[in-house]
Design a protein around this motif. Structure first.
Motif, PDB file in Angstrom:
ATOM      1  N   VAL A 134       0.833  -1.202   0.000  1.00 22.13           N
ATOM      2  CA  VAL A 134       0.000   0.000   0.000  1.00 22.13           C
ATOM      3  C   VAL A 134       0.869   1.255   0.000  1.00 22.13           C
ATOM      4  O   VAL A 134       0.597   2.213  -0.738  1.00 22.13           O
ATOM      5  CB  VAL A 134      -0.975   0.020   1.201  1.00 22.13           C
ATOM      6  CG1 VAL A 134      -1.712   1.350   1.287  1.00 22.13           C
ATOM      7  CG2 VAL A 134      -1.959  -1.116   1.110  1.00 22.13           C
ATOM      8  N   ALA A 142       2.430   1.633  -3.367  1.00 24.71           N
ATOM      9  CA  ALA A 142       1.367   2.037  -4.292  1.00 24.71           C
ATOM     10  C   ALA A 142       1.023   3.509  -4.115  1.00 24.71           C
ATOM     11  O   ALA A 142       0.790   4.230  -5.095  1.00 24.71           O
ATOM     12  CB  ALA A 142       0.124   1.173  -4.084  1.00 24.71           C
ATOM     13  N   GLY A 143       1.017   3.992  -2.873  1.00 28.61           N
ATOM     14  CA  GLY A 143       0.754   5.413  -2.613  1.00 28.61           C
ATOM     15  C   GLY A 143       1.842   6.312  -3.173  1.00 28.61           C
ATOM     16  O   GLY A 143       1.556   7.378  -3.723  1.00 28.61           O
ATOM     17  N   GLU A 157       1.312   6.502  -6.722  1.00 26.26           N
ATOM     18  CA  GLU A 157       0.199   7.412  -7.010  1.00 26.26           C
ATOM     19  C   GLU A 157       0.709   8.845  -7.111  1.00 26.26           C
ATOM     20  O   GLU A 157       0.273   9.609  -7.975  1.00 26.26           O
ATOM     21  CB  GLU A 157      -0.885   7.312  -5.939  1.00 26.26           C
ATOM     22  CG  GLU A 157      -2.077   8.187  -6.275  1.00 26.26           C
ATOM     23  CD  GLU A 157      -3.104   8.290  -5.166  1.00 26.26           C
ATOM     24  OE1 GLU A 157      -4.087   9.010  -5.382  1.00 26.26           O
ATOM     25  OE2 GLU A 157      -2.923   7.682  -4.103  1.00 26.26           O
ATOM     26  N   SER A 190       0.678   1.336  -9.550  1.00 23.25           N
ATOM     27  CA  SER A 190       0.018   1.733  -8.314  1.00 23.25           C
ATOM     28  C   SER A 190      -1.265   0.946  -8.091  1.00 23.25           C
ATOM     29  O   SER A 190      -1.485   0.370  -7.017  1.00 23.25           O
ATOM     30  CB  SER A 190      -0.277   3.243  -8.347  1.00 23.25           C
ATOM     31  OG  SER A 190      -0.917   3.644  -7.153  1.00 23.25           O
ATOM     32  N   LEU A 214      -2.008  -1.909  -5.191  1.00 20.67           N
ATOM     33  CA  LEU A 214      -3.168  -1.742  -4.312  1.00 20.67           C
ATOM     34  C   LEU A 214      -4.077  -2.966  -4.407  1.00 20.67           C
ATOM     35  O   LEU A 214      -4.557  -3.481  -3.391  1.00 20.67           O
ATOM     36  CB  LEU A 214      -3.938  -0.473  -4.669  1.00 20.67           C
ATOM     37  CG  LEU A 214      -5.181  -0.204  -3.822  1.00 20.67           C
ATOM     38  CD1 LEU A 214      -4.817   0.015  -2.359  1.00 20.67           C
ATOM     39  CD2 LEU A 214      -5.942   0.997  -4.372  1.00 20.67           C
ATOM     40  N   TYR A 222      -7.439   1.812   1.260  1.00 23.04           N
ATOM     41  CA  TYR A 222      -7.703   2.832   0.248  1.00 23.04           C
ATOM     42  C   TYR A 222      -7.405   4.228   0.792  1.00 23.04           C
ATOM     43  O   TYR A 222      -6.821   5.063   0.104  1.00 23.04           O
ATOM     44  CB  TYR A 222      -9.159   2.744  -0.227  1.00 23.04           C
ATOM     45  CG  TYR A 222      -9.475   3.730  -1.319  1.00 23.04           C
ATOM     46  CD1 TYR A 222      -9.040   3.511  -2.626  1.00 23.04           C
ATOM     47  CD2 TYR A 222     -10.187   4.889  -1.050  1.00 23.04           C
ATOM     48  CE1 TYR A 222      -9.315   4.419  -3.629  1.00 23.04           C
ATOM     49  CE2 TYR A 222     -10.462   5.793  -2.049  1.00 23.04           C
ATOM     50  CZ  TYR A 222     -10.034   5.558  -3.340  1.00 23.04           C
ATOM     51  OH  TYR A 222     -10.301   6.464  -4.323  1.00 23.04           O
ATOM     52  N   TRP A 282      -3.660   4.694   0.904  1.00 29.56           N
ATOM     53  CA  TRP A 282      -3.169   4.867  -0.474  1.00 29.56           C
ATOM     54  C   TRP A 282      -3.427   6.283  -0.975  1.00 29.56           C
ATOM     55  O   TRP A 282      -2.518   6.946  -1.468  1.00 29.56           O
ATOM     56  CB  TRP A 282      -3.859   3.828  -1.364  1.00 29.56           C
ATOM     57  CG  TRP A 282      -3.541   3.891  -2.813  1.00 29.56           C
ATOM     58  CD1 TRP A 282      -2.353   3.575  -3.410  1.00 29.56           C
ATOM     59  CD2 TRP A 282      -4.422   4.270  -3.875  1.00 29.56           C
ATOM     60  NE1 TRP A 282      -2.452   3.731  -4.779  1.00 29.56           N
ATOM     61  CE2 TRP A 282      -3.713   4.152  -5.082  1.00 29.56           C
ATOM     62  CE3 TRP A 282      -5.750   4.686  -3.910  1.00 29.56           C
ATOM     63  CZ2 TRP A 282      -4.285   4.449  -6.314  1.00 29.56           C
ATOM     64  CZ3 TRP A 282      -6.325   4.973  -5.131  1.00 29.56           C
ATOM     65  CH2 TRP A 282      -5.588   4.858  -6.324  1.00 29.56           C
ATOM     66  N   THR A 283      -4.663   6.753  -0.833  1.00 27.49           N
ATOM     67  CA  THR A 283      -4.978   8.094  -1.322  1.00 27.49           C
ATOM     68  C   THR A 283      -4.299   9.175  -0.483  1.00 27.49           C
ATOM     69  O   THR A 283      -3.889  10.206  -1.010  1.00 27.49           O
ATOM     70  CB  THR A 283      -6.495   8.351  -1.367  1.00 27.49           C
ATOM     71  OG1 THR A 283      -7.043   8.166  -0.071  1.00 27.49           O
ATOM     72  CG2 THR A 283      -7.175   7.454  -2.369  1.00 27.49           C
TER      73      THR A 283
END
Length: 108
Positions: free
Chosen positions: A6, A9-10, A13, A42, A46, A59, A62-63
């Motif tokens: 995560v 992946a963030g 992002e 990404s 996730l 989530y 991640w965001t």
């Protein structure tokens, strides 16, 4: 291990958001290609992490990483406006990300 996915992946992002800006509406080839690579990587990481984690905290982390990372990158490298309120707000996002990660860490 799922939380590491995560986090990575963030960070990816952040990369795809920055490349989206640099692509100027997908009119520049290399930033557009970089956007696609970062975005696919990404979302892929996730997706893998969601096999083991609850969707809400994962989530949100991640965001949050993506949002905070993009804002920080913009202030440092893209001449985005720097303000006390922006720095405090980014700090609150990071604190929230840490809290959400910790809330899911004991379960998985």
């Amino acid at each position: 291990m799922a939380w590491v996915l995560v986090v990575v992946a963030g960070l990816l992002e952040t990369g795809f958001a920055v490349c989206l800006k640099l692509s100027h509406g997908f009119t520049r080839l290399w930033p557009t290609i970089a956007f696609a690579v970062f975005a696919l990587a990404s979302f892929g990481l996730l997706t893998l992490s969601l096999k083991k984690l609850d969707v809400g905290p994962a989530y949100a982390v991640w965001t949050g990483i993506g949002a905070a990372g993009t804002a920080i990158y913009g202030m440092i490298f893209l001449d985005d406006v720097v303000s006390t309120l922006k720095i405090v707000s980014i700090s609150l996002v990071i604190i929230g990300v840490i809290g959400l990660q910790l809330s899911g860490a004991s379960q998985h």
